[in-house]
Design a protein around this motif. Structure first.
Motif, PDB file in Angstrom:
ATOM      1  N   UNK A 105      -0.334 -11.378  -8.006  1.00 40.52           N
ATOM      2  CA  UNK A 105      -1.565 -12.163  -8.121  1.00 40.52           C
ATOM      3  C   UNK A 105      -2.112 -10.946  -7.444  1.00 40.52           C
ATOM      4  N   UNK A 106      -2.438  -9.623  -6.351  1.00 44.25           N
ATOM      5  CA  UNK A 106      -2.836  -8.555  -6.615  1.00 44.25           C
ATOM      6  C   UNK A 106      -3.719  -7.632  -7.522  1.00 44.25           C
ATOM      7  N   UNK A 107      -1.972  -7.861  -8.186  1.00 44.83           N
ATOM      8  CA  UNK A 107      -2.449  -6.533  -9.494  1.00 44.83           C
ATOM      9  C   UNK A 107      -3.894  -7.588 -10.876  1.00 44.83           C
ATOM     10  N   UNK A 108      -2.909  -8.382 -11.127  1.00 44.49           N
ATOM     11  CA  UNK A 108      -4.208  -9.338 -11.404  1.00 44.49           C
ATOM     12  C   UNK A 108      -5.855  -9.494 -10.721  1.00 44.49           C
ATOM     13  N   UNK A 109      -5.796  -9.405  -9.788  1.00 43.59           N
ATOM     14  CA  UNK A 109      -7.128  -9.237  -9.465  1.00 43.59           C
ATOM     15  C   UNK A 109      -7.625  -7.940  -9.363  1.00 43.59           C
ATOM     16  N   UNK A 110      -6.821  -7.175  -8.965  1.00 38.33           N
ATOM     17  CA  UNK A 110      -7.390  -5.693  -8.928  1.00 38.33           C
ATOM     18  C   UNK A 110      -7.348  -5.402 -10.865  1.00 38.33           C
ATOM     19  N   UNK A 160      -4.329   4.160 -13.051  1.00 37.34           N
ATOM     20  CA  UNK A 160      -3.468   2.681 -13.206  1.00 37.34           C
ATOM     21  C   UNK A 160      -2.438   2.991 -11.769  1.00 37.34           C
ATOM     22  N   UNK A 161      -1.140   3.903 -12.402  1.00 35.31           N
ATOM     23  CA  UNK A 161      -0.406   4.326 -11.761  1.00 35.31           C
ATOM     24  C   UNK A 161      -0.616   4.051  -9.932  1.00 35.31           C
ATOM     25  N   UNK A 162      -1.694   4.839  -9.780  1.00 35.85           N
ATOM     26  CA  UNK A 162      -2.015   5.185  -8.585  1.00 35.85           C
ATOM     27  C   UNK A 162      -2.134   3.909  -7.454  1.00 35.85           C
ATOM     28  N   UNK A 163      -3.409   2.936  -8.443  1.00 31.60           N
ATOM     29  CA  UNK A 163      -3.489   1.790  -8.387  1.00 31.60           C
ATOM     30  C   UNK A 163      -2.095   0.431  -8.266  1.00 31.60           C
ATOM     31  N   UNK A 164      -1.243   0.709  -8.752  1.00 35.17           N
ATOM     32  CA  UNK A 164      -0.249   0.482  -8.704  1.00 35.17           C
ATOM     33  C   UNK A 164       0.679   0.486  -7.179  1.00 35.17           C
ATOM     34  N   UNK A 165       0.891   1.456  -7.274  1.00 37.05           N
ATOM     35  CA  UNK A 165       1.099   2.347  -6.175  1.00 37.05           C
ATOM     36  C   UNK A 165       0.773   2.063  -5.124  1.00 37.05           C
ATOM     37  N   UNK A 166      -0.641   1.493  -5.172  1.00 37.40           N
ATOM     38  CA  UNK A 166      -0.553   1.685  -3.161  1.00 37.40           C
ATOM     39  C   UNK A 166      -0.980  -0.211  -2.999  1.00 37.40           C
ATOM     40  N   UNK A 167      -1.638  -0.667  -4.143  1.00 33.92           N
ATOM     41  CA  UNK A 167      -0.672  -2.193  -3.865  1.00 33.92           C
ATOM     42  C   UNK A 167       0.631  -2.837  -3.397  1.00 33.92           C
ATOM     43  N   UNK A 168       1.080  -2.097  -3.974  1.00 36.01           N
ATOM     44  CA  UNK A 168       3.526  -2.355  -3.436  1.00 36.01           C
ATOM     45  C   UNK A 168       3.139  -1.217  -2.611  1.00 36.01           C
ATOM     46  N   UNK A 169       2.728  -0.225  -1.976  1.00 37.00           N
ATOM     47  CA  UNK A 169       3.126   0.505  -0.800  1.00 37.00           C
ATOM     48  C   UNK A 169       2.452  -0.933   0.305  1.00 37.00           C
ATOM     49  N   UNK A 170       1.252  -1.233   0.113  1.00 36.72           N
ATOM     50  CA  UNK A 170       0.140  -2.103   1.179  1.00 36.72           C
ATOM     51  C   UNK A 170       1.800  -3.514   1.640  1.00 36.72           C
ATOM     52  N   UNK A 171       2.248  -4.028   0.262  1.00 38.02           N
ATOM     53  CA  UNK A 171       3.169  -5.201   0.518  1.00 38.02           C
ATOM     54  C   UNK A 171       3.891  -4.546   1.761  1.00 38.02           C
ATOM     55  N   UNK A 172       4.994  -3.611   0.657  1.00 33.25           N
ATOM     56  CA  UNK A 172       6.019  -3.180   1.744  1.00 33.25           C
ATOM     57  C   UNK A 172       6.416  -2.600   2.443  1.00 33.25           C
ATOM     58  N   UNK A 180       2.468   2.078   5.092  1.00 33.92           N
ATOM     59  CA  UNK A 180       2.772   1.825   3.977  1.00 33.92           C
ATOM     60  C   UNK A 180       4.095   2.179   3.644  1.00 33.92           C
ATOM     61  N   UNK A 181       4.707   1.732   2.936  1.00 34.16           N
ATOM     62  CA  UNK A 181       6.105   2.260   1.945  1.00 34.16           C
ATOM     63  C   UNK A 181       6.113   2.817   1.279  1.00 34.16           C
ATOM     64  N   UNK A 191       7.431   0.710 -11.704  1.00 34.38           N
ATOM     65  CA  UNK A 191       5.925   1.371 -10.928  1.00 34.38           C
ATOM     66  C   UNK A 191       5.657   1.977 -12.674  1.00 34.38           C
ATOM     67  N   UNK A 192       6.358   2.856 -12.991  1.00 32.00           N
ATOM     68  CA  UNK A 192       6.255   3.526 -14.284  1.00 32.00           C
ATOM     69  C   UNK A 192       6.543   2.773 -15.159  1.00 32.00           C
ATOM     70  N   UNK A 193       7.074   1.604 -15.622  1.00 36.88           N
ATOM     71  CA  UNK A 193       7.028   0.408 -16.819  1.00 36.88           C
ATOM     72  C   UNK A 193       5.918  -0.129 -16.704  1.00 36.88           C
ATOM     73  N   UNK A 194       5.627  -0.665 -15.484  1.00 37.22           N
ATOM     74  CA  UNK A 194       4.113  -1.407 -15.318  1.00 37.22           C
ATOM     75  C   UNK A 194       2.862  -0.990 -15.748  1.00 37.22           C
ATOM     76  N   UNK A 195       3.369   0.243 -15.255  1.00 40.90           N
ATOM     77  CA  UNK A 195       1.442   1.052 -15.203  1.00 40.90           C
ATOM     78  C   UNK A 195       1.887   1.287 -16.971  1.00 40.90           C
ATOM     79  N   UNK A 196       2.142   1.423 -17.481  1.00 43.34           N
ATOM     80  CA  UNK A 196       2.755   1.609 -18.910  1.00 43.34           C
ATOM     81  C   UNK A 196       2.434   0.457 -19.866  1.00 43.34           C
TER      82      UNK A 196
END
Length: 108
Positions: free
Chosen positions: A69-74, A26-38, A45-46, A90-95
Motif C-alpha cells: 500500500x505504501x509503495x503504491x501510494x509512493x 526508486x531503490x532509496x524510496x523502497x528502502x525508506x518505506x521498508x525501514x519505516x515499516x520495520x 528505522x531498521x 529491495x534490488x528485485x523490487x527496484x528493478x
C-alpha cells in the motif's frame, strides 16, 4: 516532474509524490518505506540490505500488505498483491518498479 495522485478521502485533494528518474532513486524510496515499516519499538528505522528477502528481514504477510500500500501510494500505481513474493528483495523490487515507471537502468 511530480506525479499527482488523489487520496481516497472525501476531499479530492491531490497528493504529490516525488519524481523518480533513476533506479537508484526508486531503490532509496523502497528502502525508506521498508525501514519505516520495520522500525523497532523505539521507532528507530531498521535498514535492510538490498539482497535480503523481505521475509528474512522480518516482513510478515500483514506487513507485506502495508508495504504494498505504501509503495503504491509512493510510486503512483497499484501493485498486485503477489508483488512482494514475485520480487522478494529491495534490488528485485527496484528493478520491477523502475520498469513500471519506464526508467532505463542505464540512467543511473
Amino acid at each position: 516532474m511530480t506525479h499527482q495522485l488523489f487520496t481516497s478521502s472525501t476531499s479530492a485533494q491531490p497528493k504529490t509524490t516525488p519524481s523518480f528518474q533513476s533506479v537508484s532513486a526508486v531503490t532509496v524510496g523502497i528502502r525508506g518505506i521498508l525501514a519505516t515499516l520495520l522500525a523497532d519499538k523505539e521507532g528507530k528505522a531498521i535498514q535492510v540490505a538490498d539482497d535480503v528477502p523481505f521475509g528474512d528481514a522480518g516482513l510478515d504477510s500483514l506487513g507485506a500488505m502495508a508495504f504494498r500500500g505504501e509503495l503504491s501510494s509512493c510510486f503512483g500505481f497499484t501493485l498486485d498483491p503477489t508483488t512482494m513474493y514475485s520480487f522478494p528483495t529491495i534490488a528485485a523490487l527496484s528493478r520491477y518498479v523502475s520498469g513500471r515507471l519506464d526508467i532505463v537502468a542505464m540512467s543511473d
